[in-house]
Design a protein around this motif. Structure first.
Motif, short mmCIF file in Angstrom:
data_model
loop_
_atom_site.label_atom_id
_atom_site.label_comp_id
_atom_site.label_asym_id
_atom_site.label_seq_id
_atom_site.Cartn_x
_atom_site.Cartn_y
_atom_site.Cartn_z
N VAL A 32 0.85 -1.18 0.00
CA VAL A 32 0.00 0.00 0.00
C VAL A 32 0.89 1.24 0.00
O VAL A 32 1.91 1.28 0.69
CB VAL A 32 -0.91 0.03 1.24
CG1 VAL A 32 -1.73 1.32 1.28
CG2 VAL A 32 -1.84 -1.19 1.26
N GLY A 34 0.92 5.64 0.31
CA GLY A 34 0.12 6.73 0.82
C GLY A 34 0.78 7.52 1.92
O GLY A 34 1.99 7.39 2.18
N ALA A 40 -7.97 9.40 8.67
CA ALA A 40 -7.61 8.05 8.22
C ALA A 40 -6.86 7.26 9.28
O ALA A 40 -6.34 6.18 8.98
CB ALA A 40 -6.76 8.15 6.95
N LEU A 43 -7.65 3.65 9.65
CA LEU A 43 -7.16 2.87 8.53
C LEU A 43 -5.69 2.50 8.73
O LEU A 43 -5.28 1.35 8.55
CB LEU A 43 -7.35 3.67 7.25
CG LEU A 43 -7.04 3.03 5.91
CD1 LEU A 43 -7.92 1.82 5.67
CD2 LEU A 43 -7.23 4.05 4.78
N PHE A 81 -3.70 4.78 -0.20
CA PHE A 81 -4.46 5.30 0.94
C PHE A 81 -4.27 6.80 1.00
O PHE A 81 -3.13 7.30 0.98
CB PHE A 81 -3.96 4.68 2.26
CG PHE A 81 -4.42 3.28 2.52
CD1 PHE A 81 -5.22 2.59 1.61
CD2 PHE A 81 -4.04 2.61 3.68
CE1 PHE A 81 -5.64 1.29 1.85
CE2 PHE A 81 -4.46 1.32 3.94
CZ PHE A 81 -5.25 0.65 3.02
N ILE A 108 -8.30 4.34 -1.61
CA ILE A 108 -9.11 4.43 -0.39
C ILE A 108 -8.83 5.79 0.24
O ILE A 108 -7.73 6.05 0.72
CB ILE A 108 -8.76 3.31 0.62
CG1 ILE A 108 -8.80 1.93 -0.05
CG2 ILE A 108 -9.69 3.39 1.82
CD1 ILE A 108 -10.16 1.44 -0.41
N SER A 110 -10.03 8.69 3.10
CA SER A 110 -10.84 8.91 4.30
C SER A 110 -11.81 10.07 4.05
O SER A 110 -11.70 10.80 3.06
CB SER A 110 -9.96 9.20 5.51
OG SER A 110 -9.23 10.39 5.33
#
Length: 560
Positions: A32, A34, A40, A43, A81, A108, A110
């Motif tokens: 991932v 980000g 977030a 997450l 993310f 993804i 938030s």
């Protein structure tokens, strides 16, 4: 502690964030990209309970480029993310490249708590009126998840959409409270996301095959969709059955063997190659819109019929009338290849004014070389040849929007490695972060992970902060920075158009000292030393930088 008590403890710490990472892992995600953010946090906390590998960039746009590079290098889905508001918005230019090029990604993002959405009554940090609407131009679709129980299915559906042709990034946003609140949903154990079938229509294949069987001078343009559809074998088979010359667009570079007798390579910006396309009685365009570059800046005027194959219906006939076949390139070419039987082609013959197609290809490439010889471009040609000689055949390369990349679009022999550039959307700063993502992905797959990034001094400043990312994760990426003191291609465009360049010159840092301040080894070399410098850099561990100060010029394509 009893088993029942242990189960309760595990359930107490699980939240919506856990459902996200569990679903991604079940779908096959391994990495991932980000940057954490306030909304977030649930997450990112869940990542601590996951086996997913996280790569933290320094700018969200570069995170998007890194996820893009990961997907291109590995043929897997890139995962990104994002935090709410500024973080989400900063990623959009990177997502535009992935969307334009058809790179599968799951994004993804938030969101503020559910009860504040659209109200503005709380005046919350990062709040947007409609965040997902901001992503509408650069993603295939956008989803807002309002309940934790919907997370697994939503991500599974998004993954299916991302990998279905035409591939691309899919946007999911999840409010802060949905990520943080405890969940009763059991741990995600499995998830399945198979791409939707996208075959060609039978009657269209039949008509295309009829045209090709009757053709005397077929020519094929292999665009980026050919590579995305993994249609290289079918492309070669069709070309050899028809004895059809093949030219690759910048996005399709590598789809057809460079030294094949029927290969016009990637010289789509050359007028001599354009003339061969115009002479075709049937022009097969696979995975390309015949857009600005591939049409040699819209100077292409085909005199024959066009068969256009693309998974994106909006591309079909967008620039030229054609027999449009909406289909995955691999499926379409496989159907055409199967139908082009020896019996059907028993009477097929070429008619290139008494010459064989192979002779036409050889003569055309010779004309290209003569044109280059006449333009005093020995330094540029040697520079590109030196880079090609240094790069191992299977090494992946990532190119920024710089003069070197413009040369690469036409002259780079991708061999068994791949050539990746930001040609889809054309934003600056792609090369280095995408290369980081590519190197990380190849390492995860256990492959030779050293990759090359090529940037100019102007584009490199867009992603210079990612030297910290490369160092932190010890990414095996070599970054070649070609320093010409400004935005070189824009300088050349302006001089050509107006006789002078305005505001293209740049103050820039000492790239060697700057890289070293991040703990990244770097060296400055003369233009004639680049081959040896790259060979040495490729033999090293972790990230490194090679800087070449030189002014490169573009070739003139001899427009008529």
């Amino acid at each position: 502690m009893s088993d029942a008590r242990a189960e309760n403890v595990e359930r107490d710490v699980r939240n919506g964030g856990d459902l996200v990472v569990e679903t991604l892992a079940a779908l096959g995600a391994k990495t991932v990209f980000g940057i954490p953010g306030q909304h977030a946090l649930g997450l990112f906390d869940a990542l601590s309970r996951s086996e997913l590998h996280f790569v933290s960039s320094r700018v969200e746009n570069n995170s998007a480029f890194a996820a893009d590079g990961y997907a291109r290098a590995t043929n897997e889905v890139g995962v990104l993310f994002l935090s709410t508001g500024p973080g989400a918005l900063t990623s959009l230019a990177g997502l535009q490249e992935a969307y334009a090029t058809g790179v599968p990604m799951i994004v993804i993002a938030s969101q503020i708590p559910l009860d504040g959405l659209g109200a503005r009554r709380k005046g919350m940090l990062h709040q947007l009126d409609d965040q997902k609407a901001s992503a509408a131009n650069v993603t295939k679709s956008q989803r807002l998840i309002q309940h934790a129980s919907g997370i697994p299915s939503a991500i599974q559906d998004a993954w299916t959409e991302a990998v279905s042709s035409p591939q691309g990034p899919v946007w999911i946003e999840i409010p802060q409270n949905v990520l943080l609140d405890p969940v009763m949903v059991p741990q995600v154990e499995d998830a399945l996301a198979e791409p939707f079938d996208n075959p060609p229509r039978v009657e269209l294949v039949r008509e295309a095959v009829r045209w090709l069987a009757e053709s005397k001078r077929p020519v094929i343009v292999a665009g980026g969709g050919t590579r995305r559809g993994h249609a290289e074998a079918q492309l070669r088979s069709i070309a050899e059955k028809l004895r059809a010359p093949v030219v690759c667009s910048p996005g399709g570079n590598g789809a057809f063997p460079w030294t094949h007798p029927l290969s016009l390579q990637s010289w789509v910006e050359d007028r001599h190659v354009t003339e061969v396309l115009e002479e075709a009685d049937v022009l097969v365009v696979v995975g390309s819109s015949l857009g600005e570059v591939t049409s040699n800046y819209f100077t292409l005027e085909p005199r024959g019929r066009i068969i256009q194959i693309d998974a994106e219906p909006r591309v079909l006939e967008s620039n030229r009338p054609a027999l449009g076949i909406r289909a995955d390139a691999g499926q379409a070419l496989e159907a055409i290849d199967t139908a082009l039987t020896p019996e059907l082609l028993s009477g097929h013959d070429s008619d290139w004014s008494g010459e064989s197609p192979e002779s036409v290809v050889a003569a055309t490439l010779a004309k290209v070389m003569v044109r280059l010889d006449s333009q005093d471009l020995a330094k540029e040609r040697q520079f590109m040849a030196d880079i090609r000689a240094a790069v191992p055949d299977d090494m992946q390369t990532f190119w920024d929007m710089t003069i070197s990349a413009y040369w690469g679009w036409s002259c780079w022999d991708a061999r068994s490695g791949q050539f990746h550039s930001a040609q889809g959307a054309g934003g600056l700063g792609y090369g280095f972060p995408a290369a980081i993502g590519g190197a990380v992905g190849l390492s995860v797959q256990g492959k030779n992970s050293r990759v090359l990034a090529v940037s100019g001094d102007g584009s490199s400043m867009y992603s210079i902060a990612e030297l910290a990312t490369a160092r932190q994760h010890n990414v095996p990426v070599t970054w070649l920075i070609v320093d010409d003191g400004g935005y070189g291609i824009l300088r050349e465009y302006m001089v050509g158009a107006f006789g002078k360049a305005t505001h293209t010159e740049l103050s820039r840092p000492d790239f060697v000292k700057l890289a070293e301040s991040f703990g990244v080894p770097a060296k400055r070399v003369e233009v004639g030393e680049v081959r040896q410098a790259l060979v040495e850099a490729f033999a090293s561990e972790g990230p490194n930088v090679v800087v070449v100060e030189t002014l490169l010029q573009m070739f003139a394509p001899t427009h008529l």
